[in-house]
Design a protein around this motif. Structure first.
Motif, PDB file in Angstrom:
ATOM      1  N   SER A   1      72.874  33.164  22.456  1.00  0.00           N
ATOM      2  CA  SER A   1      72.285  33.654  21.011  1.00  0.00           C
ATOM      3  C   SER A   1      73.007  34.978  20.420  1.00  0.00           C
ATOM      4  O   SER A   1      72.940  35.044  19.212  1.00  0.00           O
TER       5      SER A   1
ATOM      6  N   GLU B   1      62.324  32.597  15.705  1.00  0.00           N
ATOM      7  CA  GLU B   1      61.747  33.418  14.682  1.00  0.00           C
ATOM      8  C   GLU B   1      62.688  34.491  14.080  1.00  0.00           C
ATOM      9  O   GLU B   1      62.633  34.825  12.906  1.00  0.00           O
ATOM     10  N   GLU B   2      63.443  35.065  14.889  1.00  0.00           N
ATOM     11  CA  GLU B   2      64.253  36.143  14.423  1.00  0.00           C
ATOM     12  C   GLU B   2      65.762  35.932  14.136  1.00  0.00           C
ATOM     13  O   GLU B   2      66.411  36.617  13.439  1.00  0.00           O
ATOM     14  N   ALA B   3      66.156  34.445  14.217  1.00  0.00           N
ATOM     15  CA  ALA B   3      67.573  33.878  13.961  1.00  0.00           C
ATOM     16  C   ALA B   3      67.718  34.012  12.615  1.00  0.00           C
ATOM     17  O   ALA B   3      66.765  33.564  11.814  1.00  0.00           O
ATOM     18  N   THR B   4      68.872  34.373  12.252  1.00  0.00           N
ATOM     19  CA  THR B   4      69.506  34.332  10.835  1.00  0.00           C
ATOM     20  C   THR B   4      70.776  33.771  10.839  1.00  0.00           C
ATOM     21  O   THR B   4      71.577  33.806  11.905  1.00  0.00           O
TER      22      THR B   4
ATOM     23  N   ILE C   1      67.694  36.005  21.475  1.00  0.00           N
ATOM     24  CA  ILE C   1      67.031  36.056  20.235  1.00  0.00           C
ATOM     25  C   ILE C   1      66.235  34.946  19.955  1.00  0.00           C
ATOM     26  O   ILE C   1      66.599  33.668  20.172  1.00  0.00           O
ATOM     27  N   ASP C   2      65.102  35.253  19.688  1.00  0.00           N
ATOM     28  CA  ASP C   2      63.922  34.088  19.376  1.00  0.00           C
ATOM     29  C   ASP C   2      64.145  33.428  18.296  1.00  0.00           C
ATOM     30  O   ASP C   2      64.925  33.720  17.387  1.00  0.00           O
TER      31      ASP C   2
ATOM     32  N   LYS D   1      70.572  30.811  13.076  1.00  0.00           N
ATOM     33  CA  LYS D   1      69.539  29.732  12.449  1.00  0.00           C
ATOM     34  C   LYS D   1      69.977  28.539  12.452  1.00  0.00           C
ATOM     35  O   LYS D   1      69.211  27.637  12.754  1.00  0.00           O
TER      36      LYS D   1
ATOM     37  N   LYS E   1      69.693  29.261  23.842  1.00  0.00           N
ATOM     38  CA  LYS E   1      69.340  30.880  23.468  1.00  0.00           C
ATOM     39  C   LYS E   1      70.231  31.893  24.316  1.00  0.00           C
ATOM     40  O   LYS E   1      70.479  32.911  23.721  1.00  0.00           O
TER      41      LYS E   1
END
Length: 81
Positions: free
Chosen positions: A38, A10-13, A7-8, A17, A35
């Motif tokens: 992830s 920018e995509e992390a929540t 998971i990049d 995140k 990562k």
């Protein structure tokens, strides 16, 4: 060769995140070794706690000695991260 879905940043929540933000705070970026966990943010969180305990916790070894040991082990294991 094995392939992992990562998971990049920018995509992390959520928790992922938070862990990525902490990684950026420590190193200025999120390394692939971070990562690689992830998909399991809880596992990543516990892994980082273990890492911090080993590298920064009380020890008879200096921080430099611990880093040197990590480099030697990574080199011996042919890990290039």
């Amino acid at each position: 060769m094995a392939h992992l879905h990562l998971i990049d940043v920018e995509e992390a929540t959520g928790l992922l995140k938070e862990e990525y933000d902490a990684a950026v705070g420590r190193a200025g970026k999120v390394f692939n070794i971070v990562k690689s966990m992830s998909l399991r943010a809880g596992v990543l969180q516990r892994s980082m706690e273990l890492y911090k305990g080993i590298m920064f916790g009380a020890s008879g070894l200096s921080r430099q000695e611990r880093e040197l040991l990590a480099v030697v082990v990574s080199r011996q294991n042919e890990c290039h991260y």
